[in-house]
Scaffold this motif. Sequence first.
Motif, PDB file in Angstrom:
ATOM      1  N   UNK A 101     -34.742 -37.070 -10.315  1.00  0.00           N
ATOM      2  CA  UNK A 101     -35.142 -38.391 -10.800  1.00  0.00           C
ATOM      3  C   UNK A 101     -36.630 -38.701 -10.713  1.00  0.00           C
ATOM      4  N   UNK A 102     -37.334 -38.141  -9.740  1.00  0.00           N
ATOM      5  CA  UNK A 102     -38.757 -38.448  -9.618  1.00  0.00           C
ATOM      6  C   UNK A 102     -39.575 -37.988 -10.825  1.00  0.00           C
ATOM      7  N   UNK A 103     -39.044 -37.054 -11.620  1.00  0.00           N
ATOM      8  CA  UNK A 103     -39.756 -36.650 -12.836  1.00  0.00           C
ATOM      9  C   UNK A 103     -39.867 -37.802 -13.828  1.00  0.00           C
ATOM     10  N   UNK A 104     -39.042 -38.844 -13.657  1.00  0.00           N
ATOM     11  CA  UNK A 104     -39.204 -40.048 -14.471  1.00  0.00           C
ATOM     12  C   UNK A 104     -40.609 -40.612 -14.366  1.00  0.00           C
ATOM     13  N   UNK A 105     -41.266 -40.386 -13.232  1.00  0.00           N
ATOM     14  CA  UNK A 105     -42.583 -40.991 -13.015  1.00  0.00           C
ATOM     15  C   UNK A 105     -43.632 -40.446 -13.977  1.00  0.00           C
ATOM     16  N   UNK A 106     -43.407 -39.262 -14.531  1.00  0.00           N
ATOM     17  CA  UNK A 106     -44.356 -38.729 -15.515  1.00  0.00           C
ATOM     18  C   UNK A 106     -44.335 -39.548 -16.799  1.00  0.00           C
ATOM     19  N   UNK A 107     -43.281 -40.343 -17.000  1.00  0.00           N
ATOM     20  CA  UNK A 107     -43.170 -41.169 -18.197  1.00  0.00           C
ATOM     21  C   UNK A 107     -43.650 -42.594 -17.965  1.00  0.00           C
ATOM     22  N   UNK A 108     -44.323 -42.854 -16.833  1.00  0.00           N
ATOM     23  CA  UNK A 108     -44.935 -44.165 -16.671  1.00  0.00           C
ATOM     24  C   UNK A 108     -45.968 -44.373 -17.789  1.00  0.00           C
ATOM     25  N   UNK A 109     -46.074 -45.593 -18.295  1.00  0.00           N
ATOM     26  CA  UNK A 109     -46.950 -45.808 -19.455  1.00  0.00           C
ATOM     27  C   UNK A 109     -48.428 -45.672 -19.133  1.00  0.00           C
ATOM     28  N   UNK A 110     -49.152 -45.128 -20.118  1.00  0.00           N
ATOM     29  CA  UNK A 110     -50.613 -45.081 -20.099  1.00  0.00           C
ATOM     30  C   UNK A 110     -51.185 -44.372 -18.869  1.00  0.00           C
ATOM     31  N   UNK A 111     -50.554 -43.262 -18.454  1.00  0.00           N
ATOM     32  CA  UNK A 111     -51.079 -42.483 -17.327  1.00  0.00           C
ATOM     33  C   UNK A 111     -52.380 -41.777 -17.691  1.00  0.00           C
ATOM     34  N   UNK A 112     -52.415 -41.193 -18.891  1.00  0.00           N
ATOM     35  CA  UNK A 112     -53.610 -40.472 -19.348  1.00  0.00           C
ATOM     36  C   UNK A 112     -53.921 -40.903 -20.767  1.00  0.00           C
ATOM     37  N   UNK A 113     -55.162 -40.617 -21.185  1.00  0.00           N
ATOM     38  CA  UNK A 113     -55.631 -41.088 -22.494  1.00  0.00           C
ATOM     39  C   UNK A 113     -55.900 -39.969 -23.488  1.00  0.00           C
ATOM     40  N   UNK A 300     -50.392 -52.804 -23.105  1.00  0.00           N
ATOM     41  CA  UNK A 300     -50.691 -52.439 -21.712  1.00  0.00           C
ATOM     42  C   UNK A 300     -50.283 -53.574 -20.758  1.00  0.00           C
ATOM     43  N   UNK A 301     -50.570 -54.791 -21.170  1.00  0.00           N
ATOM     44  CA  UNK A 301     -50.241 -55.944 -20.335  1.00  0.00           C
ATOM     45  C   UNK A 301     -48.721 -56.093 -20.197  1.00  0.00           C
ATOM     46  N   UNK A 302     -48.013 -55.879 -21.281  1.00  0.00           N
ATOM     47  CA  UNK A 302     -46.556 -56.065 -21.268  1.00  0.00           C
ATOM     48  C   UNK A 302     -45.855 -55.113 -20.308  1.00  0.00           C
ATOM     49  N   UNK A 303     -46.386 -53.892 -20.154  1.00  0.00           N
ATOM     50  CA  UNK A 303     -45.694 -52.893 -19.325  1.00  0.00           C
ATOM     51  C   UNK A 303     -46.118 -52.928 -17.862  1.00  0.00           C
ATOM     52  N   UNK A 304     -46.980 -53.840 -17.469  1.00  0.00           N
ATOM     53  CA  UNK A 304     -47.434 -53.887 -16.069  1.00  0.00           C
ATOM     54  C   UNK A 304     -46.277 -53.961 -15.066  1.00  0.00           C
ATOM     55  N   UNK A 305     -45.212 -54.718 -15.335  1.00  0.00           N
ATOM     56  CA  UNK A 305     -44.111 -54.779 -14.360  1.00  0.00           C
ATOM     57  C   UNK A 305     -43.427 -53.437 -14.113  1.00  0.00           C
ATOM     58  N   UNK A 306     -43.612 -52.480 -15.025  1.00  0.00           N
ATOM     59  CA  UNK A 306     -42.945 -51.185 -14.888  1.00  0.00           C
ATOM     60  C   UNK A 306     -43.433 -50.434 -13.645  1.00  0.00           C
TER      61      UNK A 306
END
Length: 337
Positions: A101-113, A300-306
């Motif tokens: 499950x921790x691999x889910x963290x790679x899908x956090x939004x806007x990690x890299x540009x 970017x603002x909308x996904x802050x709670x994630x």
Amino acid sequence: MLDKKTLSRLLMSAAIVVASAGSAAAAETLRFSHTDNPGGSRQAAAELFAEKVAEYTDGRYEVQIFPSGQLANDPKAIELLQLGGIDFTVSATGSYATHLPTLNLTAMPFLVDTYEQGWELYDNSDWLQGEFDKLPEKGFRVLSTWEAGFRSFTTNEPLASPEDAQSMKMRVFPNDMIRWSMEAIGFQTVVMPITDVYLSIQQGIVNGQENPVDTINSLRFYEVAPNITLTRHVYSPLPLTIAEKTWQSFSDEDKEAVRKAAAESAAFSRNLVKSSVDSQLSQMTEDGAKVSVPEIGPFREAVQPVYAKAKDVYGEEAVNNILSDAAAIRDALPAQN
């Protein structure tokens, strides 16, 4: 008594038969399943991988490729890896999170540009390499990381801001992080395999989907959802994985050969996808798609709670580790304006 000439011919024939039998036995077939179309970048990289495996193992192994989900969709292919029913697959990192499950963290939004930042994250993040090292006990292991790119939207109605999302149903694959991000933006989410998406948009079951440009182009989602909105909200590469059962059956020499083939196919995939995005968007525009780049700030603002939700579910330490690695990489490899 056989004369010398006849005996020589018989011995030569026997040698040919033995050599042929040995060659046939040596060419063991390995099965590679993926969900990309035959003309897509995954198939091109898979063909190179197969060619290099044969070359570097001196023909001891032949990789047989099954594209378009012929054998299984992405989640089922990973299950088949665990069971030893197939030998290789390639899928988004989040697809493997069902088993770690921790691999889910790679899908956090806007990690890299940028692509370069993403490559550095997947190749050299201490946290992510540590997570990959846990996968063999789940029945499969990562060989290298192929490219798909940054996820963006295709919808059947224009999507200029999170406000537009509130009237839309968005297909997501079985991944909590992607689902949380979509819901934070304002979509209603519907989980389904990628092989069902085209028809589901066509039939009005969902309004759209989100995937990298390469996947949007390959699976022709723009035909039924012609509004392509380039949010680039998640970097979504494709770990190439092998069944642990298969891996353990290899000699050390063959393990090294397969690693080498995996590395070369990854470099090919990364270059191909990165260099193809502009031409793919141009072609899709010619075919009737409408491509737009929205103001990213509201997304970017909308996904802050994630991020806070991720800490609640996966622990503050794990989230901080990947955020820290990503921030250091963004600082070291700033995006070029």
